[in-house]
Design an enzyme around this catalytic site. Structure first.
Site, mmCIF file in Angstrom:
data_model
loop_
_atom_site.group_PDB
_atom_site.id
_atom_site.type_symbol
_atom_site.label_atom_id
_atom_site.label_comp_id
_atom_site.label_asym_id
_atom_site.label_seq_id
_atom_site.Cartn_x
_atom_site.Cartn_y
_atom_site.Cartn_z
ATOM 1 N N GLY A 15 36.559 88.206 111.912
ATOM 2 C CA GLY A 15 35.146 87.817 111.736
ATOM 3 C C GLY A 15 34.434 88.796 110.816
ATOM 4 O O GLY A 15 34.722 89.989 110.844
ATOM 5 N N ARG A 76 41.293 84.291 108.999
ATOM 6 C CA ARG A 76 42.286 84.493 110.063
ATOM 7 C C ARG A 76 43.568 83.859 109.544
ATOM 8 O O ARG A 76 43.526 82.772 108.968
ATOM 9 C CB ARG A 76 41.812 83.852 111.359
ATOM 10 C CG ARG A 76 40.435 84.402 111.775
ATOM 11 C CD ARG A 76 40.023 83.956 113.155
ATOM 12 N NE ARG A 76 38.581 84.090 113.326
ATOM 13 C CZ ARG A 76 37.968 85.165 113.814
ATOM 14 N NH1 ARG A 76 38.648 86.223 114.193
ATOM 15 N NH2 ARG A 76 36.656 85.193 113.939
ATOM 16 N N ASP A 107 39.947 94.032 116.667
ATOM 17 C CA ASP A 107 41.209 94.442 117.300
ATOM 18 C C ASP A 107 42.379 93.522 116.945
ATOM 19 O O ASP A 107 43.527 93.963 116.882
ATOM 20 C CB ASP A 107 41.060 94.618 118.813
ATOM 21 C CG ASP A 107 40.602 93.363 119.513
ATOM 22 O OD1 ASP A 107 40.153 92.422 118.828
ATOM 23 O OD2 ASP A 107 40.697 93.313 120.758
ATOM 24 N N THR A 130 33.224 94.995 113.316
ATOM 25 C CA THR A 130 32.972 93.871 114.220
ATOM 26 C C THR A 130 31.587 94.003 114.828
ATOM 27 O O THR A 130 31.157 95.109 115.158
ATOM 28 C CB THR A 130 34.045 93.789 115.341
ATOM 29 O OG1 THR A 130 33.594 92.875 116.342
ATOM 30 C CG2 THR A 130 34.308 95.121 116.006
ATOM 31 N N ASP A 132 30.883 92.948 117.648
ATOM 32 C CA ASP A 132 31.024 92.947 119.113
ATOM 33 C C ASP A 132 31.006 94.334 119.758
ATOM 34 O O ASP A 132 30.773 94.454 120.954
ATOM 35 C CB ASP A 132 32.327 92.248 119.518
ATOM 36 C CG ASP A 132 32.230 90.748 119.327
ATOM 37 O OD1 ASP A 132 31.094 90.240 119.283
ATOM 38 O OD2 ASP A 132 33.275 90.086 119.211
ATOM 39 N N ASP A 134 33.295 96.203 120.843
ATOM 40 C CA ASP A 134 34.098 96.287 122.067
ATOM 41 C C ASP A 134 35.406 97.057 121.852
ATOM 42 O O ASP A 134 36.328 96.945 122.635
ATOM 43 C CB ASP A 134 34.399 94.868 122.590
ATOM 44 C CG ASP A 134 35.121 94.021 121.561
ATOM 45 O OD1 ASP A 134 35.093 94.361 120.364
ATOM 46 O OD2 ASP A 134 35.716 93.002 121.961
ATOM 47 N N ARG A 176 31.904 86.384 122.607
ATOM 48 C CA ARG A 176 32.805 85.542 123.417
ATOM 49 C C ARG A 176 33.481 86.356 124.509
ATOM 50 O O ARG A 176 33.636 85.902 125.633
ATOM 51 C CB ARG A 176 33.876 84.907 122.527
ATOM 52 C CG ARG A 176 33.636 83.441 122.246
ATOM 53 C CD ARG A 176 34.879 82.765 121.728
ATOM 54 N NE ARG A 176 35.462 83.472 120.610
ATOM 55 C CZ ARG A 176 35.113 83.287 119.336
ATOM 56 N NH1 ARG A 176 34.181 82.407 119.042
ATOM 57 N NH2 ARG A 176 35.691 83.957 118.362
ATOM 58 N N GLN A 259 23.252 86.085 113.468
ATOM 59 C CA GLN A 259 23.556 87.457 113.902
ATOM 60 C C GLN A 259 24.629 88.128 113.039
ATOM 61 O O GLN A 259 24.799 89.330 113.058
ATOM 62 C CB GLN A 259 24.025 87.459 115.360
ATOM 63 C CG GLN A 259 22.937 87.054 116.321
ATOM 64 C CD GLN A 259 23.510 86.549 117.633
ATOM 65 O OE1 GLN A 259 23.660 87.298 118.577
ATOM 66 N NE2 GLN A 259 23.840 85.276 117.696
HETATM 67 P P1 ATP Z 1 36.904 89.639 115.440
HETATM 68 O O1 ATP Z 1 36.704 90.814 116.361
HETATM 69 O O2 ATP Z 1 35.724 89.390 114.606
HETATM 70 O O3 ATP Z 1 37.431 88.410 116.118
HETATM 71 P P2 ATP Z 1 39.590 90.261 114.699
HETATM 72 O O4 ATP Z 1 40.147 91.209 113.710
HETATM 73 O O5 ATP Z 1 39.827 90.602 116.151
HETATM 74 O O6 ATP Z 1 38.058 90.085 114.382
HETATM 75 P P3 ATP Z 1 41.458 88.038 114.846
HETATM 76 O O7 ATP Z 1 41.311 86.641 114.400
HETATM 77 O O8 ATP Z 1 41.777 88.275 116.279
HETATM 78 O O9 ATP Z 1 40.137 88.792 114.381
HETATM 79 O O10 ATP Z 1 42.637 88.724 113.985
HETATM 80 C C1 ATP Z 1 42.620 88.677 112.561
HETATM 81 C C2 ATP Z 1 43.996 88.399 112.033
HETATM 82 O O11 ATP Z 1 44.890 89.459 112.420
HETATM 83 C C3 ATP Z 1 44.655 87.137 112.561
HETATM 84 O O12 ATP Z 1 44.233 85.982 111.886
HETATM 85 C C4 ATP Z 1 46.129 87.424 112.291
HETATM 86 O O13 ATP Z 1 46.457 87.150 110.953
HETATM 87 C C5 ATP Z 1 46.221 88.933 112.506
HETATM 88 N N1 ATP Z 1 46.782 89.212 113.851
HETATM 89 C C6 ATP Z 1 46.150 89.184 115.037
HETATM 90 N N2 ATP Z 1 47.001 89.454 116.052
HETATM 91 C C7 ATP Z 1 48.221 89.652 115.491
HETATM 92 C C8 ATP Z 1 49.523 89.966 115.986
HETATM 93 N N3 ATP Z 1 49.740 90.159 117.289
HETATM 94 N N4 ATP Z 1 50.530 90.090 115.089
HETATM 95 C C9 ATP Z 1 50.318 89.929 113.770
HETATM 96 N N5 ATP Z 1 49.115 89.616 113.235
HETATM 97 C C10 ATP Z 1 48.078 89.490 114.079
#
Ligand code: ATP
Length: 327
Positions: A15, A76, A107, A130, A132, A134, A176, A259
């Site tokens: 995000g 993503r 994360d 992020t 969030d 968190d 969320r 936001q």
């Molecule tokens: P936000 O906190 O805004 O949701 P985020 O970084 O946690 O951001 P995610 O969609 O959970 O967002 O993860 C971003 C990308 O990281 C995913 O689309 C995927 O490509 C990669 N990713 C997440 N988990 C894994 C994993 N276990 N192994 C490999 N790639 C991963």
């Protein structure tokens, strides 16, 4: 002995959050200052797999520190969760000669970075981007301050109209899995009740508190709920409240994506600049596969494997304070 990093890639993933551009700018300019070549990777891991990679210079990041969103776009990528996807990503990095990565994201993005750095000899540095807030191992994340201030500004406006009409408002904010935006914006706007995913919602207690306030003629009532609250979305919660307190004039407002947008606050620009600088320094001195955080106003390094296992916890004393201050 570890190989010296000479060419680095920077990306934003997951995000978006306000301040990501300031972080990109800091990485690019610190890298170039130290004699590195810096490459921008478009749309996070998607662009890495699709070889959407370009060389950046100091001018590539001119006039972006004040802009929300991310000039590198974000996405993503399902493909990156597969070994084939990560292999394609590695081949593209090799083709450009990139030997270090800075990933700005949440994360999930760090999980991807950790898996990738375990499989391939590419050191990764994570910057917590992020709204969030968190993520464990840091008191602050890039984007939270702006997002929570956007929520506060919007709720203040809602409070004016709420007061004029003696209404009960249920305001839904983002989160969320994390209640930080709800908690901070709720406290800062004097919410009577704050519902967050980390806590079980006692619906009877909520109804009881709203009813009691009605009896006392405390006519303005503000409930702030995180989208991941047990009874969120806010519309469902409003339906329950209307059924249980028919006399209440209940309205719902969902703040949504406003936001995420907007010009980053001074705080977010500073955090992003600070973290971006230390991301490059870490790659240069061989402190690899860590997330850069700030703890007690000092830069703090958390190994990526630890950063993805833990979540920042909300102190329970805050919920007690909410009750006392809303009486
Ligand atoms: P936000 O906190 O805004 O949701 P985020 O970084 O946690 O951001 P995610 O969609 O959970 O967002 O993860 C971003 C990308 O990281 C995913 O689309 C995927 O490509 C990669 N990713 C997440 N988990 C894994 C994993 N276990 N192994 C490999 N790639 C991963």
């Amino acid at each position: 002995m570890e190989k010296k990093v000479t060419k680095i890639g920077v990306m934003t993933s997951g995000g978006d959050s306000p301040g990501m551009n300031a972080a990109i700018r800091a990485v690019v300019r610190t890298g170039i200052y130290n004699g590195l070549e810096v490459y921008g990777i478009m749309r996070g891991y998607s662009g890495l797999i699709e070889n959407d990679i370009f060389k950046m210079d100091s001018r590539s990041v001119a006039n972006i520190i004040q802009r929300g969103g991310t000039i590198l776009k974000t996405a993503r990528s399902k493909a990156f969760t597969s070994p084939e996807g990560r292999k394609a990503a590695y081949n593209n990095l090799k083709q450009h000669g990139i030997d270090g990565l800075v990933i700005i994201g949440g994360d999930g993005s760090f999980k991807g970075a950790q898996t990738f750095s375990n499989e391939y000899d590419i050191p990764c540095i994570g910057l917590p981007g992020t709204i969030d807030k968190d993520i464990a191992g840091t008191d602050v994340t890039i984007g939270f301050d702006t997002a929570v201030n956007t929520a506060v500004e919007a709720i203040d406006k809602i409070r004016d109209t709420m007061d004029a009409h003696d209404r009960l408002f249920i305001v839904e904010v983002m989160g969320r899995d994390a209640g930080y935006i709800a908690l901070h914006s709720g406290i800062a706007t004097g919410a009577e009740n704050i519902l967050i995913p980390e806590n079980k919602t006692d619906i009877e207690e909520l109804i009881c508190s709203l009813t009691e306030k009605e009896k006392r003629k405390k006519l303005v009532n503000l409930v702030v709920v995180a989208e991941g609250g047990e009874y969120g979305d806010a519309n469902k919660l409003a339906a329950i409240v209307k059924e249980r307190i028919p006399s209440a004039d209940v309205r719902v407002c969902i703040l949504g994506h406003i936001q995420r947008g907007g010009s980053p606050s001074c705080e977010d620009r500073l955090i992003a600049s600070h973290m971006g600088y230390y991301a490059v320094e870490s790659l240069l001195i061989g402190r690899h596969n860590v997330m850069i955080g700030v703890v007690n106003n000092k830069i703090h390094y958390t190994p990526l494997d630890k950063a993805v296992k833990e979540k920042q916890k909300i102190g329970q004393e805050w919920m007690k304070i909410v009750k006392i201050l809303a009486s």
